[in-house]
Write a protein that holds these residues in place. Structure first.
Motif, short mmCIF file in Angstrom:
data_model
loop_
_atom_site.label_atom_id
_atom_site.label_comp_id
_atom_site.label_asym_id
_atom_site.label_seq_id
_atom_site.Cartn_x
_atom_site.Cartn_y
_atom_site.Cartn_z
N LYS A 69 -7.69 9.55 3.85
CA LYS A 69 -7.43 8.57 4.91
C LYS A 69 -6.24 7.68 4.54
O LYS A 69 -5.37 7.39 5.38
N PHE A 70 -6.21 7.27 3.29
CA PHE A 70 -5.12 6.42 2.80
C PHE A 70 -3.80 7.17 2.83
O PHE A 70 -2.76 6.63 3.21
N ALA A 71 -3.83 8.45 2.47
CA ALA A 71 -2.62 9.27 2.49
C ALA A 71 -2.08 9.41 3.91
O ALA A 71 -0.88 9.32 4.15
N ASN A 72 -2.98 9.61 4.87
CA ASN A 72 -2.56 9.73 6.26
C ASN A 72 -1.99 8.42 6.79
O ASN A 72 -0.99 8.41 7.53
N GLU A 73 -2.61 7.33 6.41
CA GLU A 73 -2.17 6.02 6.87
C GLU A 73 -0.76 5.69 6.36
O GLU A 73 0.06 5.13 7.08
N THR A 74 -0.50 6.05 5.14
CA THR A 74 0.80 5.71 4.52
C THR A 74 1.85 6.81 4.70
O THR A 74 3.00 6.63 4.30
N LYS A 75 1.43 7.95 5.26
CA LYS A 75 2.35 9.09 5.50
C LYS A 75 3.05 9.53 4.22
O LYS A 75 4.20 9.95 4.21
N LYS A 97 0.82 -1.22 0.00
CA LYS A 97 0.00 0.00 0.00
C LYS A 97 0.86 1.27 0.00
O LYS A 97 0.43 2.31 -0.50
N ASN A 98 2.06 1.20 0.55
CA ASN A 98 2.94 2.38 0.52
C ASN A 98 3.34 2.72 -0.92
O ASN A 98 3.42 3.89 -1.30
N LYS A 99 3.57 1.67 -1.72
CA LYS A 99 3.93 1.88 -3.12
C LYS A 99 2.75 2.46 -3.89
O LYS A 99 2.91 3.34 -4.75
N VAL A 100 1.55 1.98 -3.59
CA VAL A 100 0.35 2.51 -4.23
C VAL A 100 0.19 4.00 -3.90
O VAL A 100 -0.12 4.82 -4.77
N ALA A 101 0.42 4.34 -2.64
CA ALA A 101 0.28 5.74 -2.21
C ALA A 101 1.29 6.63 -2.92
O ALA A 101 0.96 7.74 -3.35
N CYS A 153 -7.98 3.98 -2.08
CA CYS A 153 -6.71 4.70 -2.25
C CYS A 153 -6.85 5.95 -3.10
O CYS A 153 -5.98 6.82 -3.07
N VAL A 154 -7.95 6.07 -3.85
CA VAL A 154 -8.12 7.19 -4.77
C VAL A 154 -9.25 8.10 -4.31
O VAL A 154 -10.29 7.64 -3.84
N ASN A 155 -9.04 9.39 -4.46
CA ASN A 155 -10.10 10.39 -4.24
C ASN A 155 -10.94 10.45 -5.51
O ASN A 155 -10.67 11.24 -6.41
#
Length: 631
Positions: A450-456, A175-179, A587-589
């Motif tokens: 939310k996904f952005a915050n989770e993955t920093k 998920k970090n790579k996706v972010a 993962c996407v807005n």
């Protein structure tokens, strides 16, 4: 361009020969000229052979040297064979393979052998005496190398698909790579979209035994090195000698050779230099491959391409890229890539590689990112300001902006003389307030909050931006550009495209000697009288048509991309953004991307880049059935 695979059972168990064969078969497309595996006890190697060089016609891999107790598998082209031969006590002839040079280099220098090698390579050596596996990847990452490492097993391959075929590997989405992908951040050189599969970074080696492993960065650019010569002519002669040799060593082939030709300065310089070299060797058949855009004049460069073709005797080939969709062959592309792609112009390379293969060309030269190697002299304003040469600096700035039609304030004064000196605290406030900042990249709002915050991921983007923001000299900026992870990522993507067509792509501008030389040049050899990349322009006198030698613009492929993406793929875009959103909504807005799409439909001057990224990610996830779990 070949393929390598391997297994090292660190638990001491014997490798099942069927396991290495299964891995090797997964990359059979990389080597139509031979397939072989070697298996002994806890170690097994595989190889898929694509013949390119004269020496490769006699090469058999994996190769075991019983006298030294070394076994090697490799995807490699070694360019300094002539220098290495006397040091290694072997002959430099076509019956001695590049992989044998590597093996003997390891025998002589051990883990330091990559420091002695020049060229493009990914290789693994099993040292029976030391009970150690040694792996290395070339300086810029032209040749790919992926691996999986646990306490029990080490698996490696030229492509991810061979590794995930092993029963020991679980396909967990990273998920970090996706972010990072959704934030347009491509600087990481190690991680992949698979949680447990790693890339060996460029200029790195890896040693593994039963109990331990260590990674070593064997080459670094020396930012302190400076080259000082007495005249522009002397600099130009030295550059031309290195550039010519960088092209020459990449022409070593047993088959017809070709080159990309866009009509720009970089590709034209390579094509014309290559033709001169081959003419001196009485080789007449040199092919060029060009994309043309007859219905999209803003992207078309036929005028400049034709000038090159008129000057020299080339065998020219064309693809009508304005008739192609940016998602052309997307399912095949994603199968070969093993990951989603954000390279919007990959479809052009894909079809050119295919065209080259159809004409019998196995080696293709590419002028990829000559801009980065040569440098446009970015941040030159700071150098002149600090040296108190204000009049000369203003003159350079005025001429450069006049030639390139750039804004002095927005594209030079602010990013070069103000932004680098803004304290980090205030800079971060500007970013949080979304104050427009003319940087190379920026955090976008296409990613789910939310996904952005989770993955920093925003912190990673800001860290990267701040690196470039703080560059307070032209040389430090040039240094950072050369170290960017996106270069390795693009090379890996192009490798997959080449391999799909059984073609090997080679990059003269990524020659280690050329990169080291260009970084060490003084500023006035990078930009002078408003001309960026001045040293190449001077070197190409009487080699290129003057109209190309002194070009400051280039065709904008984005025009064709924006037009054809909507023209050919509206149904796919609609399906992704309105029907199959469950694949990507975590993962996407989606709302933000839909808004961009709405505006893009009515105004094709708006970039659909985020839409393209979302669509390819969605298709990739759909086709691979991996769990998308963020809970």
């Amino acid at each position: 361009m070949s393929g390598i695979t391997g297994i090292f059972r660190r638990d001491g168990k014997d490798v099942d020969p069927s396991d290495i064969k299964k891995m090797n078969d997964k990359i059979a497309h990389r080597g139509p000229d031979g397939s072989k595996v070697w298996c002994e006890g806890p170690v097994a190697f595989g190889h898929q052979m694509l013949h390119t060089t004269p020496e490769s016609l006699h090469e058999i891999l994996p190769f075991e040297d019983e006298e030294s107790g070394l076994v090697i598998t490799a995807d490699a082209r070694i360019d300094n064979r002539e220098d290495l031969a006397p040091k290694l006590g072997i002959e430099d002839n076509e019956h001695v393979s590049d992989s044998y040079f590597i093996l003997k280099a390891y025998e002589k220098w051990g883990d330091k052998c990559p420091e002695e090698l020049l060229g493009d390579f990914a290789f693994v050596i099993w040292d029976k005496n030391r009970k150690t596996l040694f792996c290395a990847r070339d300086h810029m990452g032209v040749k790919p190398f992926y691996y999986y490492l646990s306490n029990d097993i080490f698996l490696f391959g030229s492509e991810i698909k061979s590794i995930i075929s092993a029963k020991e590997v679980s396909c967990i989405l990273n998920k970090n790579k996706v972010a990072e992908y959704m934030s347009l951040l491509f600087e990481d050189k190690q991680n992949t979209f698979y949680e447990d599969i790693i890339r060996l970074p460029s200029a790195n080696s890896l040693s593994i035994n039963y109990a331990d492993h260590s990674k070593h960065n064997y080459w670094e650019l020396d930012i302190e090195k400076e080259i000082k010569m007495d005249s522009d002519e002397e600099y130009t002669r030295a550059f031309l000698e290195i550039f010519t040799d960088a092209v020459r060593c990449r022409l070593r082939s047993a088959f017809p050779v070709g080159s990309f030709l866009s009509g720009g300065l970089d590709s034209s310089s390579i094509a014309c230099t290559a033709k001169i070299i081959l003419s001196e060797e009485d080789v007449q058949n040199f092919h060029t491959f060009s994309a043309i855009f007859e219905s999209t004049p803003e992207s078309d460069e036929q005028h400049f391409i034709s000038q090159v073709l008129e000057e020299k005797m080339f065998m020219s080939h064309f693809i009508k890229a304005d008739k192609l969709s940016p998602l052309s062959m997307i399912e095949d592309v994603l199968w070969h890539f093993d990951e989603p792609l954000y390279t919007v112009n990959n479809y052009i390379h894909w079809h050119i590689h295919k065209k080259a293969s159809e004409t019998g060309v196995k080696v293709l030269l590419d002028g990829l990112d000559g801009d980065t190697t040569l440098s446009h002299g970015q941040r030159f304003e700071i150098d002149y300001f600090k040296s108190l040469k204000w009049f000369k600096g203003f003159k350079e700035l005025y001429l450069h902006c006049k030639r390139s039609k750039r804004s002095i304030l927005k594209q030079h004064i602010f990013p070069s003389l103000i932004l680098p000196f803004i304290p980090l605290f205030f800079y971060n406030i500007m970013r949080m307030l979304r104050i427009p900042i003319p940087l190379e990249m920026g955090t976008n709002n296409f990613i789910n909050k939310k996904f952005a915050n989770e993955t920093k991921v925003k912190r990673k983007v800001l860290t990267h931006e701040n690196q470039f923001r703080k560059a307070r000299s032209s040389k430090s900026y040039h240094y950072l550009l050369l170290k960017r992870g996106i270069l390795q990522s693009v090379l890996e993507k192009t490798d997959k495209s080449s391999a799909a067509a059984n073609v090997e792509t080679r990059y003269p501008f990524f020659d280690r000697r050329l990169i080291e030389f260009c970084l060490a040049l003084p500023l006035d050899q990078k930009i002078n009288d408003g001309w960026s990349r001045i040293i190449l322009r001077r070197a190409m006198k009487n080699i290129l048509p003057p109209s190309i030698q002194w070009r400051v613009d280039k065709g904008h492929l984005g025009h064709n991309f924006r037009k054809n993406f909507l023209l050919f793929e509206k149904s796919v875009i609609d399906d992704t953004l309105f029907t199959k959103t469950n694949l990507i909504d975590k993962c996407v807005n989606i709302k933000s991307v839909r808004e961009i799409y709405k505006n893009y439909v009515y105004d094709q001057s708006i970039s659909p880049l985020p839409i393209f990224g979302v669509v390819t990610l969605s298709i990739w996830i759909q086709k691979n059935f991996y769990r998308f779990n963020y809970d």
